[in-house]
Design a protein around this motif. Structure first.
Motif, short mmCIF file in Angstrom:
data_model
loop_
_atom_site.label_atom_id
_atom_site.label_comp_id
_atom_site.label_asym_id
_atom_site.label_seq_id
_atom_site.Cartn_x
_atom_site.Cartn_y
_atom_site.Cartn_z
N SER A 77 3.68 2.39 -10.06
CA SER A 77 3.06 1.08 -9.86
C SER A 77 2.88 0.71 -8.39
O SER A 77 1.92 0.06 -8.03
N GLN A 131 -4.02 -7.55 -12.43
CA GLN A 131 -4.79 -6.34 -12.73
C GLN A 131 -6.16 -6.40 -12.05
O GLN A 131 -6.62 -5.42 -11.48
N HIS A 134 -5.72 -5.71 -8.40
CA HIS A 134 -5.48 -4.28 -8.18
C HIS A 134 -6.80 -3.50 -8.27
O HIS A 134 -7.08 -2.64 -7.43
N GLU A 135 -7.63 -3.79 -9.27
CA GLU A 135 -8.90 -3.09 -9.42
C GLU A 135 -9.82 -3.37 -8.23
O GLU A 135 -10.48 -2.46 -7.73
N CYS A 136 -9.86 -4.61 -7.79
CA CYS A 136 -10.71 -4.96 -6.65
C CYS A 136 -10.20 -4.30 -5.37
O CYS A 136 -10.99 -3.85 -4.54
N LEU A 137 -8.90 -4.23 -5.22
CA LEU A 137 -8.32 -3.58 -4.05
C LEU A 137 -8.68 -2.10 -4.04
O LEU A 137 -9.04 -1.55 -3.00
N GLU A 138 -8.62 -1.46 -5.21
CA GLU A 138 -8.96 -0.03 -5.30
C GLU A 138 -10.43 0.21 -4.99
O GLU A 138 -10.81 1.30 -4.56
N ALA A 139 -11.29 -0.80 -5.20
CA ALA A 139 -12.73 -0.64 -4.96
C ALA A 139 -13.09 -0.73 -3.47
O ALA A 139 -14.20 -0.38 -3.08
N GLY A 142 -11.51 2.91 1.91
CA GLY A 142 -10.14 3.37 2.14
C GLY A 142 -9.43 2.75 3.32
O GLY A 142 -8.28 2.36 3.24
N ARG A 145 -8.65 -0.91 2.50
CA ARG A 145 -7.62 -0.98 1.46
C ARG A 145 -6.24 -0.65 2.06
O ARG A 145 -5.28 -1.38 1.85
N ASP A 146 -6.17 0.44 2.83
CA ASP A 146 -4.89 0.83 3.42
C ASP A 146 -4.37 -0.21 4.41
O ASP A 146 -3.18 -0.52 4.44
N ARG A 149 -3.12 -3.30 2.36
CA ARG A 149 -1.85 -2.99 1.69
C ARG A 149 -0.70 -2.95 2.70
O ARG A 149 0.37 -3.50 2.46
#
Length: 190
Positions: A77, A131, A134-139, A142, A145-146, A149
């Motif tokens: 997770s 959720q 999380h999905e928006c962050l993954e989109a 890179g 996002r990094d 995070r």
């Protein structure tokens, strides 16, 4: 005993193992986790609480929460340090909010206070929002996002992020700002 210094991969593996042992109620593992993470988590608490004594109290609460929740930590997770930093951040924010909301006069009708326990609908909505986030962050791209995070889960400043990535401070701020704007738009679109 001084904090334990490991390279990032060894540290992550050790944190996974230590959290697993804490989940099995190993008190020595909690002491080990404290040595490995207390400086970082205290820094997060101090940065948010802005009061050393309060940060120390909050940090104690953080480790009590970790003791209770370590068994529920799922390796897939989040990174263990992100999970720990999130607990420290959230507990610190709770402390700040509690201080800001203190009533100036005593409550005369304490029995009329509503139950603050979230109902199932609120819990489901929070899970759905998490959720979606999380999905928006993954989109995100890179680098954005990094950076987001690391800034929010590991408590790094823009300057620390820029140094770690070897980019100018203004570039790092732009990455994070653009990423947060995209994140806001994505979460708002759902």
């Amino acid at each position: 005993m001084p904090p334990i210094m490991l390279d990032p991969v060894d540290m992550r593996v050790r944190l996974f193992d230590t959290l697993d042992r804490i989940g099995a109620e190993d008190r020595d593992a909690l002491s080990e986790l404290y040595r490995m993470t207390s400086a970082k988590l205290f820094g997060i608490c101090l940065q948010i609480c802005r009061d050393r004594s309060a940060a120390e109290d909050v940090l104690q609460d953080v480790y009590a929460i970790i003791w209770k929740r370590a068994g529920a930590f799922e390796a897939g997770s989040a990174s263990p340090m992100s999970w720990l930093a999130t607990i420290a951040r959230n507990r610190s924010i709770d402390w700040v909010r509690a201080r800001a909301k203190r009533p100036t006069q005593p409550i005369d009708h304490a029995h009329e206070v509503a139950d603050a326990t979230p109902d199932q609908a609120q819990a489901a909505e929070r899970a759905e929002t998490a959720q979606r986030l999380h999905e928006c962050l993954e989109a995100l791209e890179g680098r954005q996002r990094d950076a987001i995070r690391t800034a929010f889960f590991d408590g790094m400043t823009y300057a620390e992020l820029a140094d770690a990535q070897g980019v100018p401070l203004g570039t790092m701020k732009s990455w994070v700002r653009r990423g947060l704007m995209q994140l806001r738009g994505c979460v708002g679109d759902h």
